[in-house]
Motif scaffolding. Structure first.
Motif, short mmCIF file in Angstrom:
data_model
loop_
_atom_site.label_atom_id
_atom_site.label_comp_id
_atom_site.label_asym_id
_atom_site.label_seq_id
_atom_site.Cartn_x
_atom_site.Cartn_y
_atom_site.Cartn_z
N LEU A 1 26.94 -30.23 8.01
CA LEU A 1 27.64 -31.51 7.98
C LEU A 1 28.98 -31.43 7.24
CD1 LEU A 1 24.59 -33.88 7.35
CD2 LEU A 1 25.84 -33.52 9.48
N LYS A 2 29.06 -30.55 6.26
CA LYS A 2 30.35 -30.38 5.57
C LYS A 2 31.36 -29.67 6.46
CE LYS A 2 29.02 -30.54 0.70
NZ LYS A 2 28.98 -29.79 -0.59
N ILE A 3 30.88 -28.79 7.34
CA ILE A 3 31.79 -28.08 8.25
C ILE A 3 32.19 -28.98 9.42
CG2 ILE A 3 31.95 -26.17 9.89
CD1 ILE A 3 30.13 -24.56 8.02
N LYS A 4 31.21 -29.66 10.02
CA LYS A 4 31.46 -30.46 11.22
C LYS A 4 32.02 -31.85 10.90
CE LYS A 4 30.09 -27.45 14.27
NZ LYS A 4 31.05 -26.87 15.26
N THR A 5 31.76 -32.36 9.72
CA THR A 5 32.21 -33.68 9.24
C THR A 5 32.04 -34.81 10.27
OG1 THR A 5 34.52 -33.29 9.93
CG2 THR A 5 33.89 -32.61 7.69
N PRO A 6 30.82 -35.03 10.77
CA PRO A 6 30.60 -36.17 11.68
C PRO A 6 30.63 -37.47 10.90
CG PRO A 6 28.50 -35.21 11.11
CD PRO A 6 29.55 -34.32 10.47
N ARG B 1 19.61 -27.62 2.63
CA ARG B 1 20.77 -26.75 2.43
C ARG B 1 21.48 -26.46 3.75
NH1 ARG B 1 18.85 -22.21 -2.08
NH2 ARG B 1 18.93 -23.63 -3.88
N THR B 2 20.70 -26.27 4.80
CA THR B 2 21.28 -26.00 6.11
C THR B 2 22.09 -27.19 6.60
OG1 THR B 2 19.44 -24.52 6.68
CG2 THR B 2 20.76 -25.39 8.50
N PHE B 3 21.50 -28.38 6.53
CA PHE B 3 22.22 -29.57 6.99
C PHE B 3 23.45 -29.86 6.14
CE2 PHE B 3 18.34 -30.91 9.39
CZ PHE B 3 18.97 -31.10 10.60
#
Length: 289
Positions: free
Chosen positions: A19-24, A13-15
């Motif tokens: 990842l949805k916020i940072k979108t690498p 859940r954390t990742f």
């Protein structure tokens, strides 16, 4: 599973949120044996993010034991050490989809150095570990019977100095830094099954293996493929063997050369022929493209 499942769910859940916020567009991990890295890989794959793995250590030498080093089914691109690791990954049906690139390792320089003894009185360093009293006692005998040597016990990180370590015969290096930091100051390296033997070999040091404790021969074989057959000039099964090999390395140039040749062959299979900066550049060229 009382703690493993909730912790895994927390990491996932954390990742997913990160990842949805940072979108690498790429995710890199180093320890797929840990649920932290595995959660990162799993979430990345579900979001269409490409996944990369850099080996921080050996993945072993036996396909049946590969699972102990990690789970690789969510990895797209593996930056591997060399031929042995590539063959091992190809033999595993859960890892065959990953692209394996032989880059060597940022931790090691290849080809190995052509090192000679650096000191008039050769300096020996032993990588101390658990259950090694018999090895230390053998080294005590070596020190008493071979006068013109210096022996240092390097304590394993996080471990106390064992009571059986005789500081009147040995120099003691504490466990608050890695042994690789001081290997260049020595002429011979002795270990039961420490992975630091790879760094020592790359520096050209003769490496002697002393897996006296009953569990150590299996660890040495399953992790590194090392036994009496693969490295016969280096492998001591008991105190008598260790004293014999140590004397031969110190006194017999031909024996020492044969030992070093075996080491070079071992390293050639384990590591691609790149220095550490070349390895870094190969990895960067993929991650930064």
């Amino acid at each position: 599973f009382k703690y493993l499942l909730p912790q895994s769910l927390l990491y996932i859940r954390t990742f997913r949120k990160i990842l949805k916020i940072k979108t690498p567009n790429k995710t890199v991990g180093v320890r797929p044996r840990r649920i932290y890295d595995r959660a990162a890989f799993h979430v990345s794959k579900s979001l269409g993010i490409k996944t990369y793995l850099i080996f921080h250590s050996t993945i072993g030498a036996d396909q049946r034991e590969l699972w102990t080093s990690g789970i690789y089914n969510d990895v797209d691109h593996i930056f591997g050490w060399g031929e042995k690791h590539q063959e091992l990954m190809k033999s595993d049906k859960f890892s065959q989809k990953a692209f394996f690139e032989k880059v060597g390792s940022p931790m090691f320089n290849m080809p190995p150095k052509e090192a000679k003894f650096r000191h008039k009185i050769p300096k020996i360093i032993y990588a101390s570990t658990r259950n090694d009293k018999s090895i230390v006692l053998a080294l005590e005998k070596a020190k008493k019977t071979i006068n013109d040597v210096s022996i240092t016990l390097k304590i394993h990180p996080g471990e106390p100095i064992p009571q059986y370590a005789n500081n009147k015969l040995f120099s003691i290096e504490p466990g608050d830094f890695p042994i690789e930091d001081i290997l260049e100051n020595y002429d011979i390296f002795i270990t039961s099954y420490s992975g630091s033997h790879i760094a020592a070999m790359c520096l050209g040091l003769p490496v002697l293996f002393a897996p006296f404790y009953f569990e150590f021969p299996y660890d040495l074989k399953s992790l590194y493929g090392i036994d009496k057959t693969t490295l016969p000039y280096s492998y001591a099964e008991n105190e008598k063997d260790l004293l014999y090999i140590l004397n031969k390395v110190l006194r017999d140039r031909k024996y020492k050369d044969l030992l070093i040749t075996d080491q070079k062959n071992y390293l050639t299979g384990l590591l691609a022929n790149h220095n550490n900066m070349k390895s870094v550049n190969l990895i960067d060229s993929q991650l930064l493209s």
